[in-house]
Design an enzyme around this catalytic site. Structure first.
Site, PDB file in Angstrom:
ATOM      1  N   LYS A 299      43.410  70.698 101.410  1.00 33.74           N
ATOM      2  CA  LYS A 299      42.330  71.235 100.571  1.00 33.74           C
ATOM      3  C   LYS A 299      41.312  71.982 101.424  1.00 33.74           C
ATOM      4  CE  LYS A 299      38.218  69.639  97.965  1.00 33.74           C
ATOM      5  NZ  LYS A 299      37.533  68.500  97.292  1.00 33.74           N
TER       6      LYS A 299
ATOM      7  N   ASP B 169      31.463  73.223  98.440  1.00 32.56           N
ATOM      8  CA  ASP B 169      31.592  72.613  97.112  1.00 32.56           C
ATOM      9  C   ASP B 169      30.208  72.283  96.542  1.00 32.56           C
ATOM     10  OD1 ASP B 169      32.365  71.329  94.816  1.00 32.56           O
ATOM     11  OD2 ASP B 169      33.136  69.521  95.819  1.00 32.56           O
TER      12      ASP B 169
ATOM     13  N   LYS C 186      26.306  69.471  91.783  1.00 33.77           N
ATOM     14  CA  LYS C 186      25.974  68.247  92.524  1.00 33.77           C
ATOM     15  C   LYS C 186      24.463  68.132  92.707  1.00 33.77           C
ATOM     16  CE  LYS C 186      30.119  68.028  95.462  1.00 33.77           C
ATOM     17  NZ  LYS C 186      30.608  66.743  94.957  1.00 33.77           N
TER      18      LYS C 186
ATOM     19  N   ASP D  14      34.044  70.408 103.015  1.00 43.88           N
ATOM     20  CA  ASP D  14      35.036  70.133 101.983  1.00 43.88           C
ATOM     21  C   ASP D  14      36.344  70.900 102.210  1.00 43.88           C
ATOM     22  OD1 ASP D  14      35.607  68.550  99.810  1.00 43.88           O
ATOM     23  OD2 ASP D  14      34.923  70.011  98.327  1.00 43.88           O
TER      24      ASP D  14
ATOM     25  N   ASP E  43      33.388  69.744  89.091  1.00 39.88           N
ATOM     26  CA  ASP E  43      33.262  69.199  90.443  1.00 39.88           C
ATOM     27  C   ASP E  43      34.549  68.495  90.895  1.00 39.88           C
ATOM     28  OD1 ASP E  43      32.061  68.679  92.838  1.00 39.88           O
ATOM     29  OD2 ASP E  43      30.796  67.032  92.104  1.00 39.88           O
TER      30      ASP E  43
ATOM     31  N   GLU F  36      37.328  69.767  91.620  1.00 43.44           N
ATOM     32  CA  GLU F  36      37.997  71.052  91.876  1.00 43.44           C
ATOM     33  C   GLU F  36      39.132  70.938  92.886  1.00 43.44           C
ATOM     34  OE1 GLU F  36      35.409  70.041  93.487  1.00 43.44           O
ATOM     35  OE2 GLU F  36      36.041  70.490  95.526  1.00 43.44           O
TER      36      GLU F  36
ATOM     37  N   ARG G  60      41.515  68.687  93.325  1.00 45.86           N
ATOM     38  CA  ARG G  60      42.812  68.378  92.719  1.00 45.86           C
ATOM     39  C   ARG G  60      43.394  69.601  92.022  1.00 45.86           C
ATOM     40  NH1 ARG G  60      40.109  63.633  89.329  1.00 45.86           N
ATOM     41  NH2 ARG G  60      38.984  63.554  91.291  1.00 45.86           N
TER      42      ARG G  60
HETATM   43  N1  BES Z   1      34.403  67.204  97.599  1.00 42.74           N
HETATM   44  C1  BES Z   1      34.126  66.190  96.657  1.00 42.74           C
HETATM   45  C2  BES Z   1      34.395  64.772  97.178  1.00 42.74           C
HETATM   46  C3  BES Z   1      33.585  64.308  98.354  1.00 42.74           C
HETATM   47  C4  BES Z   1      32.530  63.426  98.171  1.00 42.74           C
HETATM   48  C5  BES Z   1      33.915  64.680  99.630  1.00 42.74           C
HETATM   49  C6  BES Z   1      31.799  62.974  99.250  1.00 42.74           C
HETATM   50  C7  BES Z   1      33.190  64.217 100.728  1.00 42.74           C
HETATM   51  C8  BES Z   1      32.142  63.358 100.533  1.00 42.74           C
HETATM   52  C9  BES Z   1      34.990  66.389  95.422  1.00 42.74           C
HETATM   53  O1  BES Z   1      35.285  67.700  95.110  1.00 42.74           O
HETATM   54  C10 BES Z   1      34.223  65.832  94.266  1.00 42.74           C
HETATM   55  O2  BES Z   1      33.208  66.370  93.953  1.00 42.74           O
HETATM   56  N2  BES Z   1      34.733  64.755  93.666  1.00 42.74           N
HETATM   57  C11 BES Z   1      34.110  64.143  92.556  1.00 42.74           C
HETATM   58  C12 BES Z   1      35.171  63.860  91.504  1.00 42.74           C
HETATM   59  C13 BES Z   1      34.623  63.418  90.191  1.00 42.74           C
HETATM   60  C14 BES Z   1      33.888  64.551  89.528  1.00 42.74           C
HETATM   61  C15 BES Z   1      35.762  62.931  89.350  1.00 42.74           C
HETATM   62  C16 BES Z   1      33.457  62.852  93.021  1.00 42.74           C
HETATM   63  O3  BES Z   1      34.019  62.165  93.865  1.00 42.74           O
HETATM   64  O4  BES Z   1      32.355  62.572  92.562  1.00 42.74           O
HETATM   65 ZN    ZN Z   2      35.322  69.023  96.661  1.00 40.49          ZN
HETATM   66 MN    MN Z   3      33.792  68.623  93.959  1.00 42.18          MN
END
Ligand code: BES
Ligand code: ZN
Ligand code: MN
Length: 493
Positions: A260, A265, A272, A283, A342, A344, A346
């Site tokens: 990825k 992000d 966020k 990210d 968010d 994204e 996946r």
């Molecule tokens: N890039 C983030 C995940 C992340 C969180 C990476 C903290 C590094 C540190 C990912 O794209 C994300 O935002 N995931 C969300 C998913 C949710 C919306 C289902 C998350 O983990 O909150």
């Molecule tokens: Zn992300």
């Molecule tokens: Mn995200």
């Protein structure tokens, strides 16, 4: 950094400093040659308890006249019977950092370990290359400090051949880890998908990998609707980078590494919170590790075919961005209701693993900073691994263990898939609060064909470190570059 191995006497080596590992409970008599080089100083310090040999303890001692090097750095190795490869790496990292702090550019390292010479020297070289890694790239004032440039690992005559092979491999892997760290640390404005692709092209040119960079129009022709959808909000166009190592000759890949790369992000329209958002420049750590691992694989040349697939996008809110509730169509025709923009990572991985399978991959491992939930589950010391069949997950866990790149398995039973049901599309992209890491992985699993072995590494907790340690600068860690490289080496055996 140039790392070599030598059995030449430490007293005559033409270096500026010598680093030596001392273990708990050792006396002057255990270190005769070293004690002599310091005119008995090391023995006195041991006697006084000033040097205890505790893990990562550092003592700087002047060398007596007559030694070619000017000074000695004594690094604690902890208990001798607990000293292992990972400790060899970390201790060498401590030594290299301490030497660099003192502006020493040429040094020798003596581990005094009874571990297998090839392995110990590989890990030590890796640590020495990784330890001094410097973050201060964008300071206006030129960084005047110098860092370690040449390290000679000292071993006995009987062990030096194995040591040579070890340091060569370790230096390559260490440089690859640093490449992943450099890319992942890079600010979002300076490393959008286009620039990441340029970096991959440079790496490919330097190490002789085949590279293909798919741009937005090619992605549109392929029907990569998930990658295109995520990148709609950004002024920066998406890219898909494909690096190829054909160690076996022409033919389909024996292994596909997929990473990825969300170069920043923001969360998109599901934006966020601002607090800590700057960390989201990392990210793209999975993509960085993929490119970096491919650079090491090109140099180590295992006799298998490996592809590295890196979908690269920026996730931004704007008037063109996808909205919660939008429906996207993936490269394999499956439809996705985007309930949260968010989630994204996946999405872009869905298209990327479809592409890897189109290229013939039957074994895939992907790495992604996918979920905050994995930090709740495992903290910062283990990446999560999920997938199937179990033999493939076992192999990825084994390579991780061997490389000192820790992973821990989470389950991925079919029932979890039900959390992704959508009333209007083949699936939605979020599965609620429960088991967030598992439903994130399950989304990707929906794009894996039945006859394909797949493992997913969630590295959101391991790709970045807040605090600086004795052997690691804060910021990107380069995880899982080492695991990826080890997996390719293991498969070639
Ligand atoms: N890039 C983030 C995940 C992340 C969180 C990476 C903290 C590094 C540190 C990912 O794209 C994300 O935002 N995931 C969300 C998913 C949710 C919306 C289902 C998350 O983990 O909150
Ligand atoms: Zn992300
Ligand atoms: Mn995200």
């Amino acid at each position: 950094m140039k790392v070599t191995a030598s059995s030449e006497s430490l007293g005559t080596l033409d270096v500026d400093a010598i680093a030596v590992v001392v273990y708990e409970g050792e006396q002057a008599g255990d270190l005769v040659s070293i004690d002599e080089m310091t005119g008995g100083l090391v023995g006195q310090l041991l006697e006084l308890g000033e040097i205890e040999g505790k893990l990562h303890e550092v003592t700087s001692v002047p060398l007596a006249d007559g030694a070619a090097a000017g000074r000695l750095i004594v690094v604690g190795g902890g208990k001798r019977d607990e000293f292992d490869l990972v400790k060899a790496r970390n201790v060498a990292g401590v030594a290299a950092r301490q030497l660099s702090k003192r502006n020493i550019t040429r040094a020798a390292l003596w581990l005094r370990s009874e571990l297998d010479a090839g392995g110990a020297c590989q890990f030590a070289a890796e640590g020495a290359v990784i330890g001094p890694f410097d973050l201060g790239t964008y300071k206006k004032k030129e960084n005047e400090s110098r860092s370690l440039e040449e390290l000679t690992v000292h071993e006995s005559d009987e062990r030096v051949e194995d040591a040579r092979a070890g340091v060569e491999r370790g230096a390559i892997i260490g440089e690859a880890v640093n490449l992943a760290r450099r890319l992942a640390n890079e600010p979002g404005n300076l490393l959008p998908p286009r620039v990441l692709a340029d970096e991959a092209v440079k790496v490919a040119g330097r190490y002789g990998l085949h590279v293909e960079v798919l741009d937005e129009s090619q992605l549109a022709d392929m029907g990569a609707g998930l990658i295109l959808g995520v990148s709609l909000g950004s002024a920066e166009p998406p890219r898909m980078i494909v690096l190829t190592h054909n160690g076996r000759g022409e033919g389909p890949p024996d292994l596909a590494l997929v990473g990825k790369a969300v170069t920043f992000d923001t969360g998109g329209i599901s934006i966020k919170p601002s607090r800590g958002m700057e960390e989201m420049k990392m990210d793209m750590s999975g993509g960085a590790a993929t490119i970096a691992a491919m650079s090491a694989i090109a140099q180590l040349n295992p006799k298998i075919n490996v592809i590295g697939v890196v979908p690269a996008v920026e996730n931004m809110p704007s008037d063109r961005a996808i909205r919660p509730g939008d429906v996207l169509t993936a490269m394999n025709g499956k439809t996705v209701e985007v309930l949260n923009t968010d989630a994204e990572g996946r999405l872009i991985l869905g298209d990327a693993v479809v592409h890897a399978q189109k290229l013939g991959a039957k074994r895939i491992v992907d790495a992604a900073t996918l979920t905050g939930a994995v930090i709740i589950a495992l903290g910062n010391h283990n990446s999560a691994v999920l997938g199937g069949p179990q033999e493939w997950v076992d192999q990825v866990m084994a390579s991780g263990r061997k490389a000192g790149d820790r992973v821990w398995q989470l389950p991925i039973d079919e029932e979890y898939g039900e959390q992704l049901k959508s009333p209007i599309a083949d699936m939605s992209n979020v599965g609620g609060r429960a088991a967030g890491t598992i439903t994130g992985a399950y989304f990707i699993k929906n794009f894996i064909e039945d006859d394909v072995s797949w493992a997913h590494l969630d590295i959101a907790g391991t790709a970045w470190t807040e605090g600086e340690s004795a052997y690691l600068t804060k910021g990107a860690t380069g995880v899982p570059t080492r695991n990826f490289v080890q997996l390719a080496l293991d498969l070639a055996e």
